[in-house]
Write a protein that holds these residues in place. Sequence first.
Motif, short mmCIF file in Angstrom:
data_model
loop_
_atom_site.label_atom_id
_atom_site.label_comp_id
_atom_site.label_asym_id
_atom_site.label_seq_id
_atom_site.Cartn_x
_atom_site.Cartn_y
_atom_site.Cartn_z
N ILE A 1 0.85 -1.19 0.00
CA ILE A 1 0.00 0.00 0.00
C ILE A 1 0.89 1.24 0.00
CG2 ILE A 1 -1.66 1.34 1.35
CD1 ILE A 1 -2.87 -1.24 2.31
N GLU A 2 0.64 2.12 -0.94
CA GLU A 2 1.34 3.39 -1.00
C GLU A 2 0.33 4.50 -0.80
OE1 GLU A 2 3.26 3.43 -4.78
OE2 GLU A 2 4.61 1.76 -4.30
N LYS A 3 0.80 5.69 -0.62
CA LYS A 3 -0.10 6.80 -0.40
C LYS A 3 -0.95 7.03 -1.66
CE LYS A 3 -0.29 11.33 1.77
NZ LYS A 3 -1.07 10.82 2.91
N GLY A 4 -2.23 6.86 -1.48
CA GLY A 4 -3.16 7.11 -2.57
C GLY A 4 -3.42 5.93 -3.49
N LYS A 5 -2.74 4.79 -3.26
CA LYS A 5 -2.99 3.65 -4.15
C LYS A 5 -2.58 2.32 -3.52
CE LYS A 5 1.45 4.12 -6.58
NZ LYS A 5 2.09 4.43 -7.89
N VAL A 6 -3.17 1.25 -4.04
CA VAL A 6 -2.82 -0.12 -3.68
C VAL A 6 -2.15 -0.74 -4.90
CG1 VAL A 6 -3.73 -2.41 -3.15
CG2 VAL A 6 -4.74 -0.42 -2.06
N LEU A 7 -1.01 -1.38 -4.68
CA LEU A 7 -0.32 -2.08 -5.76
C LEU A 7 -0.58 -3.57 -5.59
CD1 LEU A 7 1.61 -1.76 -8.20
CD2 LEU A 7 3.50 -2.22 -6.62
N LEU A 8 -1.20 -4.17 -6.59
CA LEU A 8 -1.54 -5.59 -6.53
C LEU A 8 -0.37 -6.45 -7.00
CD1 LEU A 8 -5.20 -5.50 -7.90
CD2 LEU A 8 -4.39 -5.27 -5.54
N SER A 9 -0.49 -7.75 -6.80
CA SER A 9 0.59 -8.68 -7.14
C SER A 9 0.89 -8.70 -8.64
CB SER A 9 0.25 -10.09 -6.65
OG SER A 9 -1.01 -10.49 -7.14
N ASP A 10 -0.09 -8.33 -9.47
CA ASP A 10 0.16 -8.27 -10.92
C ASP A 10 0.52 -6.85 -11.37
OD1 ASP A 10 -2.22 -6.95 -10.69
OD2 ASP A 10 -3.31 -8.17 -12.14
N TYR A 11 0.82 -5.98 -10.39
CA TYR A 11 1.23 -4.59 -10.60
C TYR A 11 0.10 -3.66 -11.04
CZ TYR A 11 5.83 -6.66 -10.15
OH TYR A 11 6.92 -7.35 -9.67
N THR A 12 -1.13 -4.14 -10.95
CA THR A 12 -2.26 -3.25 -11.18
C THR A 12 -2.34 -2.25 -10.03
OG1 THR A 12 -3.52 -4.96 -12.34
CG2 THR A 12 -4.77 -3.12 -11.43
N GLU A 13 -2.59 -0.98 -10.36
CA GLU A 13 -2.71 0.05 -9.33
C GLU A 13 -4.18 0.39 -9.11
OE1 GLU A 13 -0.32 3.42 -10.32
OE2 GLU A 13 1.58 2.32 -10.15
N PRO B 1 -6.79 2.86 -6.90
CA PRO B 1 -6.78 4.08 -6.06
C PRO B 1 -7.39 3.85 -4.68
CG PRO B 1 -8.54 4.17 -7.69
CD PRO B 1 -7.73 2.96 -8.03
N ILE B 2 -6.85 4.58 -3.70
CA ILE B 2 -7.43 4.64 -2.37
C ILE B 2 -7.92 6.06 -2.14
CG2 ILE B 2 -7.07 4.27 0.10
CD1 ILE B 2 -4.67 2.57 -0.53
N SER B 3 -9.16 6.20 -1.76
CA SER B 3 -9.66 7.56 -1.48
C SER B 3 -9.08 8.06 -0.17
CB SER B 3 -11.19 7.54 -1.41
OG SER B 3 -11.63 6.76 -0.33
N LYS B 4 -8.98 9.37 -0.02
CA LYS B 4 -8.45 9.95 1.21
C LYS B 4 -9.26 9.51 2.42
CE LYS B 4 -6.42 14.11 -0.86
NZ LYS B 4 -6.45 15.61 -0.88
N ALA B 5 -10.56 9.43 2.26
CA ALA B 5 -11.43 9.07 3.38
C ALA B 5 -11.22 7.63 3.83
CB ALA B 5 -12.89 9.29 2.99
N ARG B 6 -10.77 6.77 2.94
CA ARG B 6 -10.63 5.34 3.26
C ARG B 6 -9.17 4.92 3.46
NH1 ARG B 6 -15.62 2.66 1.76
NH2 ARG B 6 -16.96 4.07 0.58
N TYR B 7 -8.23 5.82 3.30
CA TYR B 7 -6.82 5.46 3.37
C TYR B 7 -6.44 4.87 4.73
CZ TYR B 7 -1.73 5.74 3.38
OH TYR B 7 -0.40 5.43 3.49
N GLY B 8 -6.80 5.53 5.80
CA GLY B 8 -6.44 5.07 7.14
C GLY B 8 -7.02 3.71 7.45
N ASP B 9 -8.29 3.52 7.15
CA ASP B 9 -8.95 2.24 7.43
C ASP B 9 -8.38 1.13 6.57
OD1 ASP B 9 -11.14 0.63 8.66
OD2 ASP B 9 -11.83 0.51 6.58
#
Length: 243
Positions: free
Chosen positions: A202-214, A216-224
């Motif tokens: 998990i990076e700021k603003g996005k999730v990197l999957l095992s197949d390198y698909t990115e 997005p993570i919304s600001k409201a849901r990033y912490g959770d």
Amino acid sequence: MKRVAVCDDNPLILEDVAKAVECILGTECCDRYDDLKNLLIAIEGGERYLAIIMDIEWDGSACGIEAAQKIQRLDECAKIIYMTGYAERYVQQIFLKPANISGFLMKPVEENLLKENLKKIMEDVQEAEKKRLLVKYKGAMLTLSFDDIVYLESAGHMITIHTRTGKQSCYDRLEKIFERLPEYFIQCHKSYVVNMKEIQRIEKGKVLLSDYTEIPISKARYGDTKSRYFHYMEGMLFSANGT
């Protein structure tokens, strides 16, 4: 409920077993075949059965065993229940060739044993369905294994379900489908739900999957999202260590 097929070249046995199935599972749930070729043609044409109760011996040979192999290639979910009047002749042969064998009945078939075989199949199906997502698209029901789902993407009322082998679509609300998924799925964005087993990092603003698909993570849901993923990984480590 999916139907059951009974296949036997003896019309009396065919009708007796079919009636017993209908008594156990309900009327209009059983198809009758007096020829293996007709059964195979139906399955090749897309017919699907919960179980197929079939005779082993046809014209003095074990044609039923050969047919069961073909059925497995056409529909790997169909359960085969063999029936025969010559158990000693075929009891070893049935395990020499691959088929989805679920039962073995002696003729004349005892209804209580038939009932136990069908009950076991029903229980196996119900257990398997707990591990699958069932969705509807254009009148057809699609069944997807939870572990095969990588992520879900929403665009309006259209949901695209990305799996390890491709993708499927359905009309629904993402929130409603999310409620039916196991706890290792997380909604990281109003338009995305991700299988945490597929997350590489998990990076700021996005999730990197095992197949390198990115994703997005919304600001409201990033912490959770971050908190739940770390909690999930901790649980996996504890399980691996046997603690």
